[in-house]
Scaffold this motif. Structure first.
Motif, PDB file in Angstrom:
ATOM      1  N   ASN A  35      55.812  78.469 -69.870  1.00  0.00           N
ATOM      2  CA  ASN A  35      56.295  79.521 -70.420  1.00  0.00           C
ATOM      3  C   ASN A  35      58.084  79.852 -69.763  1.00  0.00           C
ATOM      4  N   GLY A  36      57.541  79.610 -68.194  1.00  0.00           N
ATOM      5  CA  GLY A  36      58.743  79.578 -67.639  1.00  0.00           C
ATOM      6  C   GLY A  36      59.144  81.399 -67.220  1.00  0.00           C
ATOM      7  N   GLU A  41      53.333  87.572 -65.834  1.00  0.00           N
ATOM      8  CA  GLU A  41      53.772  86.985 -67.404  1.00  0.00           C
ATOM      9  C   GLU A  41      53.927  85.218 -67.297  1.00  0.00           C
ATOM     10  N   PHE A  42      53.176  84.942 -66.800  1.00  0.00           N
ATOM     11  CA  PHE A  42      53.213  83.074 -66.465  1.00  0.00           C
ATOM     12  C   PHE A  42      51.691  82.405 -67.263  1.00  0.00           C
ATOM     13  N   VAL A  43      52.690  81.645 -68.048  1.00  0.00           N
ATOM     14  CA  VAL A  43      51.465  81.171 -69.406  1.00  0.00           C
ATOM     15  C   VAL A  43      51.375  79.824 -69.587  1.00  0.00           C
ATOM     16  N   ASP A  44      50.765  80.007 -68.929  1.00  0.00           N
ATOM     17  CA  ASP A  44      50.240  78.039 -69.142  1.00  0.00           C
ATOM     18  C   ASP A  44      49.760  77.603 -70.858  1.00  0.00           C
ATOM     19  N   ALA A  83      52.883  78.316 -60.542  1.00  0.00           N
ATOM     20  CA  ALA A  83      51.375  80.007 -60.108  1.00  0.00           C
ATOM     21  C   ALA A  83      51.833  80.437 -59.283  1.00  0.00           C
ATOM     22  N   TRP A  84      52.528  78.699 -57.829  1.00  0.00           N
ATOM     23  CA  TRP A  84      52.221  79.944 -56.173  1.00  0.00           C
ATOM     24  C   TRP A  84      50.690  80.597 -56.242  1.00  0.00           C
ATOM     25  N   GLY A  85      50.447  79.194 -56.185  1.00  0.00           N
ATOM     26  CA  GLY A  85      48.774  78.880 -56.322  1.00  0.00           C
ATOM     27  C   GLY A  85      48.054  77.499 -56.565  1.00  0.00           C
ATOM     28  N   THR A  86      46.940  77.126 -56.803  1.00  0.00           N
ATOM     29  CA  THR A  86      46.258  76.517 -56.918  1.00  0.00           C
ATOM     30  C   THR A  86      45.100  76.557 -57.255  1.00  0.00           C
ATOM     31  N   PRO A  87      44.445  75.908 -58.325  1.00  0.00           N
ATOM     32  CA  PRO A  87      42.931  76.544 -58.961  1.00  0.00           C
ATOM     33  C   PRO A  87      42.255  75.958 -57.747  1.00  0.00           C
TER      34      PRO A  87
END
Length: 190
Positions: A35-36, A41-44, A83-87
């Motif tokens: 969502n930019g 507020e991050f959404v994928d 996301a500034w990280g990894t799953p």
């Protein structure tokens, strides 16, 4: 165990069915759809379904088509950039991708590996059998000797360095993982 997920106005999708019938035309369901925005507020939009598919692929790695593994790995690397990280499954997915795809997966792996500092770090946790590691390193050296593309050269050099560290059992030295919700204090932003 299959998971069923429905999208906004789409029918319920069974993850087992999705994996079994996966083709490149299904990629839209798992690609990074951001969502930019960042932080809270991050959404994928595809994250939940993609991670359900990843979970099933990790549990049953021989059932997933190689193209699906590549697409999942690359989508999660794009996710990681924003996301500034990894799953947590990223290194395991990378291990499965390389294990199943061998030389054919090196280019996709190198792109996901070098997408961000976080993907670079997470890939230091991949685990590969010594014989596969030697074969992949040899293939990467061969690819490196034939490439004229500078970006690909840089990625392959990084992958070779990673494979050497894994082979020497030094890949995870100096790296740490912080679990979500871990109390953190006295942080300095550099």
């Amino acid at each position: 165990m299959a998971l069923e997920i429905s999208f906004r106005n789409d029918p319920v999708i069974d993850t087992s069915e999705f994996i079994e019938q996966y083709t490149d035309s299904n990629r839209k369901r798992i690609e990074f759809s951001w969502n930019g925005k960042h932080a809270g507020e991050f959404v994928d939009a595809n994250q939940e379904f993609r991670w359900a598919v990843v979970s099933q692929c990790v549990a049953n790695p021989d059932q997933a088509p190689l193209s699906l593994l590549e697409h999942l790995f690359l989508a999660d690397s794009e996710w990681a950039v924003q996301a500034w990280g990894t799953p947590y499954h990223f290194s395991q997915l990378g291990s499965i991708l390389l294990g199943r795809g061998g030389e054919a997966s090196l280019e996709s792996f190198s792109r996901g590996f070098s997408a961000s500092f976080d993907t670079f770090g997470a890939c230091h946790e991949i685990q590969l059998p010594p014989t596969l590691l030697a074969s992949l390193a040899s293939s990467a050296r061969d690819m490196l000797s034939h490439t004229v593309d500078e970006k690909q050269r840089t990625r392959l050099e990084g992958v070779l360095e990673l494979f050497e560290k894994i082979g020497n059992s030094t890949a995870t030295a100096g790296w740490a993982t912080i679990a979500p919700g871990a109390p953190v204090s006295n942080i300095r932003i550099v």
